[in-house]
Design an enzyme around this catalytic site. Structure first.
Site, PDB file in Angstrom:
ATOM      1  N   GLY A  25      36.900  38.966  33.941  1.00 25.74           N
ATOM      2  CA  GLY A  25      35.928  40.048  33.937  1.00 25.74           C
ATOM      3  C   GLY A  25      36.560  41.331  33.450  1.00 25.74           C
ATOM      4  N   GLY A  28      35.358  49.493  33.669  1.00 32.41           N
ATOM      5  CA  GLY A  28      35.714  50.715  32.967  1.00 32.41           C
ATOM      6  C   GLY A  28      37.205  50.960  32.892  1.00 32.41           C
ATOM      7  CG  ASP A 143      32.723  51.357  42.103  1.00 34.69           C
ATOM      8  OD1 ASP A 143      31.520  51.663  42.232  1.00 34.69           O
ATOM      9  OD2 ASP A 143      33.168  50.786  41.089  1.00 34.69           O
ATOM     10  N   PRO A 146      28.011  45.111  44.825  1.00 35.79           N
ATOM     11  CG  PRO A 146      25.788  44.379  44.926  1.00 35.79           C
ATOM     12  CD  PRO A 146      26.618  45.618  44.745  1.00 35.79           C
TER      13      PRO A 146
END
Length: 445
Positions: A25, A28, A143, A146
């Protein structure tokens, strides 16, 4: 990375005994890869700073802070960092625990089903413990969302501390810059401090985001979607929260003022679990006795809890109705859906309930703001003796007739009974803040 940079980076990792197997994955700040630690014979995850941030001193400082923060944490529900360094090509990276399993974001995207309260509590309990551990260590994740929760085989795990905050540490965010994911940010995080820097985060802001995740699982709606962008950046109206499952809990958990929220993530989950309702009851009178208003009101209160806590039924694939509930499904297919555990009217979830008294079978359906139960008494005579209809009004359509009225003895109009004809062996109890409206639009004909 450009191909040459990538080749250099993977060659460096191989020199450290790490064979990259693929990308997991990206966000930012960085990219995460799955790798095999050939020395220790285990799978690991490698996070490297994003290619567009190479040479950015501020980004490198934030990346290093994340690495150092995670390396100091020791908790079973927080992904652990093993080592970190900078490659000869100038790419900061760290090696951490590999947590197999999808993210909660991926799980939510894969279905539109609402999660029952108990399942929400079970899934999020490890994350609550992790957040409370961070609070004791004076660390704010900043942060919580999900996408940063991994549903591993041994329980959920919290990851991605890329914008975490440590008390008394120098902040490396830009002046006035909002840091976090907008739709999960607490309202105070939109107000810059007097020094012009990004707002000072606290555990209360993490707990706010945590409550929003639970709310999203229960309702399949993000709170930010229920209001305008302007309202989201200011004091948020409570209207939507007054109509959600366990509304009394969500009246506090995402309060605009941090001091009014639950003191910890675990305290919030405990309150949510206590709000889990019991089954709906269609009220009956004992043969030969009049129903007492006090008894009816107590039973109605149980129905109210069900309406507030919609989604308590076990989340599972819909199974075709069978057994004693089959006649209910055959009589009202649009009301209770095609199978147990499936979707009923108005987006509710339906399942068999324990019949009571003269009932042969019962199906209960729950959803945000409404709940109803359909009881089968076997015959019109049994229904008439169990559920008197004094004061009920009669309604007709081209297809059927039904009688309906407010639940006898109830102090509010949040409960209503519907007695369909000619399906005169069945009775339906509707509960919720808009029960009077729903009772007249039930698909019973």
């Amino acid at each position: 990375m450009r191909q040459g940079e990538w080749d250099d980076f993977t060659r460096h990792l191989r020199s450290r005994g790490l064979e990259v197997e693929g990308e997991l994955g990206r966000g930012g700040m960085g990219v995460v890869f799955k790798a095999r630690d050939t020395t220790l014979g285990r799978d690991v995850a490698v996070k490297a700073i994003a290619a567009n941030l190479h040479g950015d001193a501020r980004a490198a400082a934030r990346f290093t802070t994340e690495m150092q923060t995670m390396a100091k944490l020791r908790h079973g529900s927080i992904v652990q960092v093993y080592q970190g360094e900078v490659s000869p090509g100038g790419v900061p990276y760290f090696v951490m625990e590999y947590a197999p399993g999808p993210t909660l974001a991926a799980a939510l995207a894969a279905t539109t089903e609402r999660y029952p309260i108990q399942q929400v509590v079970e899934i999020l309990a490890p994350i609550a413990d992790a957040l409370d551990y961070l609070r004791r260590r004076a660390v704010v994740h900043r942060d919580v969302k999900p996408a940063n929760i991994i549903l591993g085989p041994h329980g959920a795990m919290l990851t991605d501390f890329g914008i975490s905050h440590i008390s008394d540490a120098s902040r490396v965010t830009q002046e006035g810059h909002l840091v976090g994911t907008m739709r999960y940010m607490a309202p105070e995080m939109f107000r810059p401090g007097d020094d012009g820097l990004a707002p000072e985060p606290t555990p209360a802001s993490d707990n706010y985001a945590f409550a929003l995740i639970a709310l999203e699982m229960l309702t399949r709606t993000q709170l930010a979607q229920t209001m305008s962008d302007v309202a989201w950046r200011g004091p948020r109206p409570p209207d939507y929260l007054e109509r959600v499952p366990a509304s009394e809990v969500f009246a506090r958990a995402p309060a605009n003022e941090p001091a009014k929220r639950h003191p910890s993530a675990r305290a919030f989950l405990d309150a949510l679990e206590r709000a889990r309702p019991t089954s709906t009851r269609v009220i009956e009178a004992e043969p030969g006795r009049k129903r007492r208003p006090a008894t009816l009101i107590a039973a109605a209160a149980g129905a109210a809890l069900l309406a507030a806590g919609g989604g308590w039924l076990a989340l599972r694939p819909a199974l075709e109705w069978a057994g004693p509930e089959a006649p209910i499904a055959a009589a009202f297919p649009q009301l209770v859906g095609a199978g147990e555990g499936g979707e009923g009217a108005w987006g509710t979830t339906c399942a068999a309930s324990e019949p009571e008294g003269a009932q042969r079978a019962k199906v209960s359906c729950t959803g945000p703001g409404v709940a109803f139960a359909v009881a089968d008494y076997g015959s019109a005579e049994q229904r008439a003796s169990a559920v008197p209809t004094e004061g009920f009004a009669q309604f007709r359509s081209s297809q059927c007739t039904f009688e309906s009225g407010q639940l006898a003895g109830a102090s509010t109009d949040s409960y209503a009974v519907v007695m369909p004809q000619p399906r005169d062996r069945f009775a339906i109890l509707v509960a919720g803040p808009e029960a009077q409206r729903y009772r007249l639009s039930l698909p019973v004909c």
